[in-house]
Design an enzyme around this catalytic site. Structure first.
Site, PDB file in Angstrom:
ATOM      1  N   LYS C 206      93.173  38.075  -5.228  1.00 20.39           N
ATOM      2  CA  LYS C 206      92.372  37.104  -4.484  1.00 20.39           C
ATOM      3  C   LYS C 206      91.936  37.701  -3.153  1.00 20.39           C
ATOM      4  O   LYS C 206      92.771  37.997  -2.300  1.00 20.39           O
ATOM      5  CB  LYS C 206      93.169  35.824  -4.200  1.00 20.39           C
ATOM      6  CG  LYS C 206      92.297  34.751  -3.552  1.00 20.39           C
ATOM      7  CD  LYS C 206      93.083  33.660  -2.872  1.00 20.39           C
ATOM      8  CE  LYS C 206      93.434  33.964  -1.449  1.00 20.39           C
ATOM      9  NZ  LYS C 206      92.315  33.920  -0.505  1.00 20.39           N
ATOM     10  N   GLU C 280     102.589  43.419   3.683  1.00 23.69           N
ATOM     11  CA  GLU C 280     102.086  44.238   4.790  1.00 23.69           C
ATOM     12  C   GLU C 280     101.570  43.240   5.807  1.00 23.69           C
ATOM     13  O   GLU C 280     100.545  42.602   5.598  1.00 23.69           O
ATOM     14  CB  GLU C 280     100.988  45.175   4.260  1.00 23.69           C
ATOM     15  CG  GLU C 280     100.827  46.422   5.085  1.00 23.69           C
ATOM     16  CD  GLU C 280      99.806  46.230   6.162  1.00 23.69           C
ATOM     17  OE1 GLU C 280     100.205  45.751   7.247  1.00 23.69           O
ATOM     18  OE2 GLU C 280      98.640  46.521   5.924  1.00 23.69           O
ATOM     19  N   CYS C 314      95.809  45.387  11.608  1.00 19.77           N
ATOM     20  CA  CYS C 314      97.208  45.007  11.789  1.00 19.77           C
ATOM     21  C   CYS C 314      97.975  46.073  12.553  1.00 19.77           C
ATOM     22  O   CYS C 314      98.932  45.782  13.253  1.00 19.77           O
ATOM     23  CB  CYS C 314      97.862  44.748  10.441  1.00 19.77           C
ATOM     24  SG  CYS C 314      97.434  45.998   9.239  1.00 19.77           S
ATOM     25  N   GLU C 411     100.392  38.932  18.261  1.00 23.31           N
ATOM     26  CA  GLU C 411      99.288  39.667  17.670  1.00 23.31           C
ATOM     27  C   GLU C 411      97.995  38.897  17.911  1.00 23.31           C
ATOM     28  O   GLU C 411      97.877  37.733  17.526  1.00 23.31           O
ATOM     29  CB  GLU C 411      99.522  39.842  16.169  1.00 23.31           C
ATOM     30  CG  GLU C 411      98.491  40.752  15.532  1.00 23.31           C
ATOM     31  CD  GLU C 411      98.736  40.992  14.044  1.00 23.31           C
ATOM     32  OE1 GLU C 411      99.171  40.049  13.358  1.00 23.31           O
ATOM     33  OE2 GLU C 411      98.483  42.114  13.578  1.00 23.31           O
TER      34      GLU C 411
END
Lengths: 291, 312, 501
Positions: C206, C280, C314, C411
């Site tokens: 997906k 991840e 990331c 983040e």
């Protein structure tokens, strides 16, 4: 008159010292004939916490030792156990609720010693098997190496009270992890004796911390303690779920063996560099090649 | 960086001026190549590049006649359009007087190589005498070579003193200090040599990559190292030094990449021939050819342009 | 020896002149250079199940928006649980024969896919930029070529699986469910699909709901390559679709790339199952600059580290740790360099920073930047004109940041760099490791021994020394701690898609 024996007060080996549970609780251990044998510390989550602190303190210098040195220390531990194998075999039979055969116990000790020797030998080789240089398509030197995860929680086999425990400890510490292990609650006594052997080996205090007690009390804390970066466990379905749920909070690594599978701890599958890999992280480093 | 900088060890020099990572700088300059310069900005860049050319002939077979046609090309790079004049012609000292004659009152400057170009392997006295000769003959600019032998053997003070002596000998003429980057080999040495030179030259003087006489000449990489050295020197002292990549820049496209480097490293004030030059010969015709393409919309044949080397 | 320059400097001081400054003005502005290749995007897309375009049983569709101008690009089918189930059933049917297909043959499919992707690279690059907002320069020079490279690299492994793990060989896990993020849509698809297929697994994947188009276009390549039906199934939709992909009982393993928050949810949702997982997740990488580093290259690395792909990375080097002795110099060089970055139309070949991927991401970035200002960090943004339409954010530098500032801990996933300082090696290590994340780290120093020490001490899955944000199919990527587990790429990446026997 027959001399009355001095009985040993079983203590667990944590941070290089022999301690009783911070809670002061004990549980009675009976021998195969159902006679009282000793009071075993019933360690709690606070003992687990303290053990994690001890493991954290010992971790950096253990990880920094040379692989050669770690290998020698683990080999030395095997020597200690071999030399006192009768005592350990007796501990297995003595504490077992089943009428174990003495020869079976001796076999278990022998297998445990061999397992330690097997893993001791990996110390200065695993990097050569697991790590490698990566041929990237750019002017960089790039390599992947392994690093210990840090503090690893171990929940040992209920049945194989010594071999199941050693089979988890050895691959975890050989690469530089420190461990907090929960021993078999059905037969915790070999773990107590093992602690005494650990103390006389060259293994620094805090590298291996052994707890006795009830898994049902300890598993939830193993699951959620954020400082434990991995948990390797023989676990029931419920325990596996508890571990997995707790692990989610801090993205902990979990490797479980199904208790219901009747695990054969003598199996070759427990002698593998990939068991060590379960407690390692891969790190990849890049550096330019240029003058 | 105010005291003259000539430490004994390169290490100490790097402590002061910093090092260059070779792979990093080459990745940086690759990005100049990805700048897409179209339409008006392309035309501006091409014309700017023409105005920065030091049209060069440095051959044993040079004659007054060759210099005459070079000067004509310099004044009028393309006979059918209003292409700007080049910045200068660059010749050997013995050709300066001929160039002076052919250029007349044109603003095109005369640059003369000197100091026993290209090797520099002559006594300092001889090298200085050559500089004085070129200036006396009418050179507006002098392109000297540094003493690479001294540099590579660690005699940085000697290198710097010699440059300072040439500055004196130049009088009012501008100086371009050729580092001969291919012989210095590393970016670290190029940066060090740039800094050594800049300490003793004047505002309006230049540092220059190469003689064009060795295998490796101007690249975006060594251009960038020198631009960054100029930038650091300027920000530390306020003295604006010019830059001249020389040799190896043959296509208009390449020159636009060099100019992009100037634009993004030193900014608008260096986008002028007072502070940036291209030491080249065949580049000029490709620039003119691309300007014509922009003007007419049609791709041009190389031989249609005067002084073209291509005849096929 | 008094130098002319030394004299000048004296004059400069006595006359009270301001410090020399470089002028980056409008003397030579680059004209717009739009990429004009046709991305060949269809107006509507169905689901790709069992090798065929399949209408969603949910009957629902959602719009894919171009973040650069907020215009609709295409309507995309929304896969519901029934659709996801069909995809899994198709994958389950294909699994056995795909696993039995000799490695040599599986390799050929992957090689074909790599080649077909290279053939249509420009078209895919334009589609990627159109859909996701990243600069065409990056999708053209990085995303698409790197995606093709991943298929190439893994193709070669398919018939060499007995060499991956010493003493063992690899057997497929079965059907794998994969959920990928919006920051590198096609590249993340390649990272996930290539190792899964090379090791003989079938896949239900997906893509992120804001960036489905290149995944759907990729289905065309799968068809052209003649990949057997059901080996790869592509279902589109948002979080609910993702949950269905993760939860399906046929999934032997799930692989997820995305936020740590969602990663933890997935871990909880899979508790009690035997599904394998690789995650991840997020990061807050430290990029450490020592005083002896080659500073201009370090500055370039800092810029690559945080402004690559609008900071939607990331492993972005979002915490800059600079040694105090050079902090001022580095920050000033950084400011100058940032002024060179062109922010604007992603389709312009000169654009360095394109559009923020979605309105919700833009809102999040703005919120975190506001918190930085509120907590007293000093903000620097270059002056640049942003397009009126679309989601854009200026490259942003926060100085005076401490470890406890939110902008140093959370983040941001945007073009926002927090600058902290340190004095000693140990302090740098402590600060770098003072985070729950551990995906990547950068270190810049000219001293070799220090590089190796830092590389050993930094708790991160990837350490870039004297470089940053470098990727390669042969180089394993993945995190420590709450940045997830498992590796993607390289020999080690294959281990996560196979049973060792």
């Amino acid at each position: 008159m027959k001399r009355l024996l001095i009985t040993k007060t079983p203590k667990v080996y944590v941070g290089g010292a022999f301690i009783r549970s911070e809670s002061g609780r004990v549980f009675a251990m009976k021998d195969a004939d159902g006679n009282f044998f000793a009071n075993i510390p019933q360690c709690t989550r606070k003992d687990l916490r303290n053990a994690v602190e001890a493991a954290a303190k010992a971790g950096p210098s253990w990880a920094k030792r040379t692989p050669y040195n770690r290998g020698q220390i683990i080999y030395r531990l095997a020597e200690m156990i071999e030399a006192r194998s009768l005592e350990l075999a007796e501990a297995i039979t003595l504490g077992s609720t089943k009428k174990s055969l003495v020869t079976a116990a001796r076999n278990e000790v022998a297998a445990s010693v061999d397992r330690l020797v097997y893993y001791a030998g990996w110390a200065d080789k695993l990097e050569q098997v697991l790590g490698n240089v990566n041929p990237v398509a750019a002017p960089y030197f790039n390599f992947t190496m392994t690093e210990p995860m840090g503090i690893v929680g171990l929940i040992a086999s209920q049945e194989a009270s010594l071999l199941g425990l050693i089979s988890l400890i050895a691959p975890a510490i050989v690469a530089g992890n420190t461990v907090v292990a929960s021993a078999s609650e059905l037969n915790p006594y070999p773990a107590v004796v093992l602690g005494e052997m650990l103390a006389t080996s060259d293994l620094p205090g805090g590298v291996v911390n052994l707890l006795t007690g009830f898994h049902r009390e300890l598993v939830p804390t193993f699951a959620t303690h954020a400082h434990l970066r991995a948990v390797i466990a023989e676990a029931t379905a419920d325990e596996r779920k508890t571990l997995a749920l707790g692990a989610a909070e801090t993205v902990k690594r979990i490797h479980t063996f199904k208790a219901e599978d009747n695990i054969n701890w003598y199996s070759d599958s427990f002698e593998s560099v990939y068991r060590i890999q379960d407690t390692l992280e891969y790190k990849t480093v890049w550096h330019p090649i240029g003058a | 960086m105010s005291a003259p900088l000539a430490p004994k060890a390169l290490k100490r020099l790097f402590d002061k001026i910093g090092t260059v990572d070779a792979v990093g700088i080459e990745e940086r300059v690759l990005k100049y190549g990805t700048r897409s310069i179209k339409t008006d900005s392309k035309l501006w860049g091409l014309r700017c590049a023409v105005s920065m050319v030091d049209l060069t002939t440095l051959e044993g077979k040079d004659t007054p006649g060759k210099v005459a046609s070079l000067c004509q090309k310099a004044i009028e790079p393309h006979e059918f359009s209003d292409t700007p004049k080049v910045a200068a012609v660059c010749v050997y000292p013995s050709m300066v007087k001929h160039a002076r004659k052919y250029l007349g009152v044109s603003p095109v400057k005369i640059a003369s190589v000197a100091t026993a170009f290209p090797s520099g392997q002559a006594p300092l006295k001889t090298r200085l005498a050559e500089v004085r000769y070129a200036v006396a003959q009418g050179a507006d600019e002098v392109d000297m070579v540094i003493n690479r032998g001294a540099f590579l053997s660690g005699e940085y003070a000697l290198v710097q003193d010699e440059i300072a002596a040439v500055v004196q000998a130049c009088g009012k003429s501008a100086l371009k200090v050729i580092l001969e980057v291919s012989e210095l080999e590393t970016y670290d040495s190029i940066r060090a040599a740039s800094c050594l030179a800049m300490q003793v030259i004047r505002e309006g003087d230049f540092i220059k990559t190469s003689t064009g006489k060795t295998g490796l000449n101007a690249t975006l990489g060594n251009n960038q190292v020198m631009l960054e050295a100029i930038r650091d020197h300027y920000l530390a002292t306020g003295v604006a030094i010019g830059m001249k990549p020389a040799g190896g820049i043959r296509s208009a496209k390449q020159s636009l990449q060099f100019l992009t480097a100037v634009k993004e490293t030193l900014g608008d004030r260096w986008l002028t021939n007072k502070r940036y030059r291209f030491g080249a010969s065949s580049l000029l015709n490709d620039l003119v050819r691309q300007i014509e393409k922009q003007r007419t919309g049609a791709y041009q044949a190389p031989y249609a342009f005067s002084e073209a080397a291509e005849s096929y | 020896m008094p130098t002319p320059k030394a004299k000048k400097q004296k004059n400069m001081r006595s006359s009270g002149r301001t410090a020399p400054e470089l002028i980056f003005g409008n003397l030579w502005n680059f004209d717009p250079a739009p990429e004009t290749a046709d991305p060949k995007v269809k107006a509507t897309y169905d689901l790709f199940i069992d090798g065929k375009w399949t209408q969603a049983k949910s009957k629902k569709r959602f719009d894919s928006i171009n973040p650069a101008n907020e215009k609709k690009i295409a309507e995309i089918a929304l896969a519901g649980p029934l659709d996801v189930n069909l995809a899994y059933l198709a994958a389950g049917r294909a699994q056995k024969s795909w696993a039995r297909t000799p490695g040599k043959e599986r390799a050929k499919y992957l090689y074909r896919i790599a080649r077909l992707l290279q053939d249509r690279a420009r078209e895919f690059a334009v589609a990627e930029t159109l859909d996701g907002g990243k600069p065409i320069k990056e999708s053209r020079d990085f995303d698409i070529p790197m995606a093709a490279a991943h298929f190439f690299y893994h193709a070669g492994w398919a018939d060499k699986l007995q060499y991956v793990a010493a003493g063992k060989t690899l057997e497929p896990l079965g059907v794998v469910g994969q959920v990928i993020p919006w920051n590198f849509p096609l590249l993340m698809l390649a990272w996930k699909l290539a190792p899964a297929l090379a090791t003989g697994n079938c896949v239900v994947i997906k893509p992120a709901e804001t960036t489905s188009i290149t995944a759907l276009k990729f289905a065309e390549i799968l068809q052209d390559a003649g990949l057997p039906p059901g080996v790869v199934n592509i279902v589109t939709g948002a979080g609910e679709t993702g949950s269905a992909v993760i939860a399906h009982s046929l999934a032997a393993k799930v692989a997820f790339t995305g936020s740590t928050e969602v990663g933890k949810k997935i871990m909880r949702s899979l508790a009690g199952t035997d599904k394998k997982m690789t995650l991840e997740l997020g990061g807050k990488a430290a990029n450490i600059i020592f005083e002896d580093a080659s500073l201009d290259q370090a500055v370039e690395g800092i810029v690559n580290g945080i402004f690559f792909n609008q900071g939607h990375v990331c492993c972005a080097g979002s915490r800059l740790l600079v040694q105090e002795s050079v902090a001022e110099l580095v920050i000033s060089k950084l400011r100058t360099r940032i002024r060179m970055l062109k922010v604007g139309d992603p389709m312009d070949k000169n654009t360095d920073i394109g559009a923020i991927n979605s309105l919700s991401q833009l809102t999040k970035i703005k919120r975190l930047v506001a918190s930085g200002i509120k907590e007293g960090a000093k903000l620097y943004q270059p002056e640049c004109v942003l397009p009126k339409q679309g989601y854009y954010f200026r490259p942003t530098l926060f100085t005076g940041v401490t470890q406890s500032h939110r902008v140093a801990r959370e983040e941001i996933f945007g073009p926002v760099l927090s600058v902290l300082t340190f004095r000693t090696v140990d302090e740098a290590i402590e600060k770098a490791n003072n985070t729950v994340y551990g995906l990547s780290a950068g270190v810049w120093t000219d001293k070799g021994a220090r590089i190796l020490k830092m590389a050993a001490e930094l708790k991160a899955g990837v350490v870039w020394a004297n470089t940053f944000n470098k990727f390669d199919p042969s180089s394993p990527f993945g995190g420590y701690k709450e940045s997830g587990f498992g590796r993607e790429g390289g020999r080690q990446g294959l281990l996560d898609y196979a049973n060792l026997v």
